[in-house]
Write a protein that holds these residues in place. Sequence first.
Motif, PDB file in Angstrom:
ATOM      1  N   PHE A  68      10.631   6.876  -1.560  1.00 50.53           N
ATOM      2  CA  PHE A  68      10.113   7.579  -2.731  1.00 50.53           C
ATOM      3  C   PHE A  68       9.692   6.603  -3.835  1.00 50.53           C
ATOM      4  N   LEU A  69       8.506   6.821  -4.390  1.00 49.41           N
ATOM      5  CA  LEU A  69       8.044   6.074  -5.561  1.00 49.41           C
ATOM      6  C   LEU A  69       7.888   6.980  -6.775  1.00 49.41           C
ATOM      7  N   GLN A  70       7.178   8.116  -6.591  1.00 47.88           N
ATOM      8  CA  GLN A  70       6.874   8.958  -7.743  1.00 47.88           C
ATOM      9  C   GLN A  70       6.504  10.359  -7.305  1.00 47.88           C
ATOM     10  N   LEU A  71       6.882  11.333  -8.138  1.00 47.89           N
ATOM     11  CA  LEU A  71       6.415  12.714  -7.975  1.00 47.89           C
ATOM     12  C   LEU A  71       5.836  13.112  -9.322  1.00 47.89           C
ATOM     13  N   GLU A  72       4.569  13.467  -9.319  1.00 43.85           N
ATOM     14  CA  GLU A  72       3.947  13.860 -10.588  1.00 43.85           C
ATOM     15  C   GLU A  72       3.273  15.211 -10.456  1.00 43.85           C
ATOM     16  N   MET A 103       0.849  -1.183   0.000  1.00 44.09           N
ATOM     17  CA  MET A 103       0.000   0.000   0.000  1.00 44.09           C
ATOM     18  C   MET A 103       0.890   1.240   0.000  1.00 44.09           C
ATOM     19  N   SER A 104       0.499   2.243  -0.765  1.00 43.42           N
ATOM     20  CA  SER A 104       1.283   3.467  -0.901  1.00 43.42           C
ATOM     21  C   SER A 104       0.643   4.605  -0.114  1.00 43.42           C
ATOM     22  N   ARG A 105       1.451   5.603   0.177  1.00 40.31           N
ATOM     23  CA  ARG A 105       0.972   6.827   0.811  1.00 40.31           C
ATOM     24  C   ARG A 105       1.084   7.953  -0.200  1.00 40.31           C
ATOM     25  N   TYR A 106       0.087   8.843  -0.223  1.00 36.37           N
ATOM     26  CA  TYR A 106       0.064   9.945  -1.166  1.00 36.37           C
ATOM     27  C   TYR A 106       0.024  11.269  -0.419  1.00 36.37           C
ATOM     28  N   TYR A 107       0.703  12.252  -0.979  1.00 45.49           N
ATOM     29  CA  TYR A 107       0.678  13.610  -0.441  1.00 45.49           C
ATOM     30  C   TYR A 107       0.462  14.554  -1.617  1.00 45.49           C
ATOM     31  N   VAL A 108      -0.517  15.431  -1.512  1.00 43.61           N
ATOM     32  CA  VAL A 108      -0.782  16.430  -2.542  1.00 43.61           C
ATOM     33  C   VAL A 108      -0.400  17.787  -1.970  1.00 43.61           C
ATOM     34  N   PHE A 109       0.296  18.589  -2.770  1.00 43.66           N
ATOM     35  CA  PHE A 109       0.763  19.887  -2.293  1.00 43.66           C
ATOM     36  C   PHE A 109       0.992  20.831  -3.464  1.00 43.66           C
ATOM     37  N   SER A 110       1.055  22.123  -3.151  1.00 42.68           N
ATOM     38  CA  SER A 110       1.419  23.142  -4.128  1.00 42.68           C
ATOM     39  C   SER A 110       2.912  23.390  -4.003  1.00 42.68           C
ATOM     40  N   GLY A 111       3.572  23.506  -5.142  1.00 47.79           N
ATOM     41  CA  GLY A 111       5.005  23.756  -5.137  1.00 47.79           C
ATOM     42  C   GLY A 111       5.331  25.070  -5.813  1.00 47.79           C
ATOM     43  N   PHE A 112       5.986  25.963  -5.081  1.00 48.80           N
ATOM     44  CA  PHE A 112       6.422  27.251  -5.618  1.00 48.80           C
ATOM     45  C   PHE A 112       7.858  27.460  -5.163  1.00 48.80           C
ATOM     46  N   ILE A 113       8.784  27.206  -6.067  1.00 50.68           N
ATOM     47  CA  ILE A 113      10.207  27.348  -5.761  1.00 50.68           C
ATOM     48  C   ILE A 113      10.797  28.302  -6.783  1.00 50.68           C
ATOM     49  N   SER A 114      11.463  29.336  -6.319  1.00 52.45           N
ATOM     50  CA  SER A 114      11.992  30.363  -7.213  1.00 52.45           C
ATOM     51  C   SER A 114      13.105  29.816  -8.104  1.00 52.45           C
ATOM     52  N   ALA A 115      13.335  30.519  -9.208  1.00 51.89           N
ATOM     53  CA  ALA A 115      14.430  30.151 -10.114  1.00 51.89           C
ATOM     54  C   ALA A 115      15.757  30.250  -9.378  1.00 51.89           C
ATOM     55  N   GLU A 116      15.889  31.219  -8.487  1.00 53.88           N
ATOM     56  CA  GLU A 116      17.123  31.382  -7.716  1.00 53.88           C
ATOM     57  C   GLU A 116      17.381  30.160  -6.834  1.00 53.88           C
ATOM     58  N   LYS A 117      16.353  29.657  -6.181  1.00 51.37           N
ATOM     59  CA  LYS A 117      16.492  28.467  -5.329  1.00 51.37           C
ATOM     60  C   LYS A 117      16.866  27.252  -6.183  1.00 51.37           C
ATOM     61  N   CYS A 118      16.301  27.171  -7.383  1.00 50.73           N
ATOM     62  CA  CYS A 118      16.652  26.072  -8.294  1.00 50.73           C
ATOM     63  C   CYS A 118      18.126  26.155  -8.687  1.00 50.73           C
ATOM     64  N   LEU A 163      10.990  29.982 -14.715  1.00 52.07           N
ATOM     65  CA  LEU A 163      10.395  30.636 -13.549  1.00 52.07           C
ATOM     66  C   LEU A 163      10.672  29.885 -12.252  1.00 52.07           C
ATOM     67  N   GLY A 164      11.284  28.731 -12.351  1.00 49.59           N
ATOM     68  CA  GLY A 164      11.501  27.876 -11.187  1.00 49.59           C
ATOM     69  C   GLY A 164      10.534  26.713 -11.240  1.00 49.59           C
ATOM     70  N   ILE A 165       9.879  26.444 -10.130  1.00 50.26           N
ATOM     71  CA  ILE A 165       8.905  25.356 -10.061  1.00 50.26           C
ATOM     72  C   ILE A 165       7.575  25.941  -9.594  1.00 50.26           C
ATOM     73  N   ARG A 166       6.533  25.659 -10.344  1.00 51.65           N
ATOM     74  CA  ARG A 166       5.197  26.153 -10.017  1.00 51.65           C
ATOM     75  C   ARG A 166       4.188  25.067 -10.351  1.00 51.65           C
ATOM     76  N   GLY A 167       3.270  24.773  -9.433  1.00 49.28           N
ATOM     77  CA  GLY A 167       2.206  23.837  -9.741  1.00 49.28           C
ATOM     78  C   GLY A 167       1.752  23.019  -8.555  1.00 49.28           C
ATOM     79  N   ARG A 168       0.852  22.113  -8.856  1.00 48.87           N
ATOM     80  CA  ARG A 168       0.329  21.161  -7.866  1.00 48.87           C
ATOM     81  C   ARG A 168       0.969  19.813  -8.159  1.00 48.87           C
ATOM     82  N   PHE A 169       1.326  19.119  -7.095  1.00 46.84           N
ATOM     83  CA  PHE A 169       2.052  17.864  -7.231  1.00 46.84           C
ATOM     84  C   PHE A 169       1.431  16.786  -6.352  1.00 46.84           C
ATOM     85  N   ARG A 170       1.635  15.527  -6.761  1.00 45.86           N
ATOM     86  CA  ARG A 170       1.265  14.384  -5.941  1.00 45.86           C
ATOM     87  C   ARG A 170       2.521  13.548  -5.738  1.00 45.86           C
TER      88      ARG A 170
END
Length: 74
Positions: A67-71, A1-16, A51-58
């Motif tokens: 770790f299995l997957q980040l989409e 059985m897997s565990r899932y986490y949904v979140f918003s990701g906003f990481i600046s280009a500078e941090k990248c 722009l860095g990283i922007r979006g919703r992720f699972r």
Amino acid sequence: MSRYYVFSGFISAEKCQQYYRGEVRYVIVTADSGERVQLAFRHFQPYISQLGIRGRFRLTLTENGEFLQLEKIS
């Protein structure tokens, strides 16, 4: 059985850029459930833009927390 986490990701280009210079290795995200999860920044690599990283992720982990997957879901 897997565990899932949904979140918003906003990481600046500078941090990248810090990741590419080897200054940043991990990111701590807060899931919609309020849980905080640490994962390797390298898992975000496919989603980095000018722009860095922007979006919703699972994030999918095994029962043992490995770790299995980040989409990007939006």
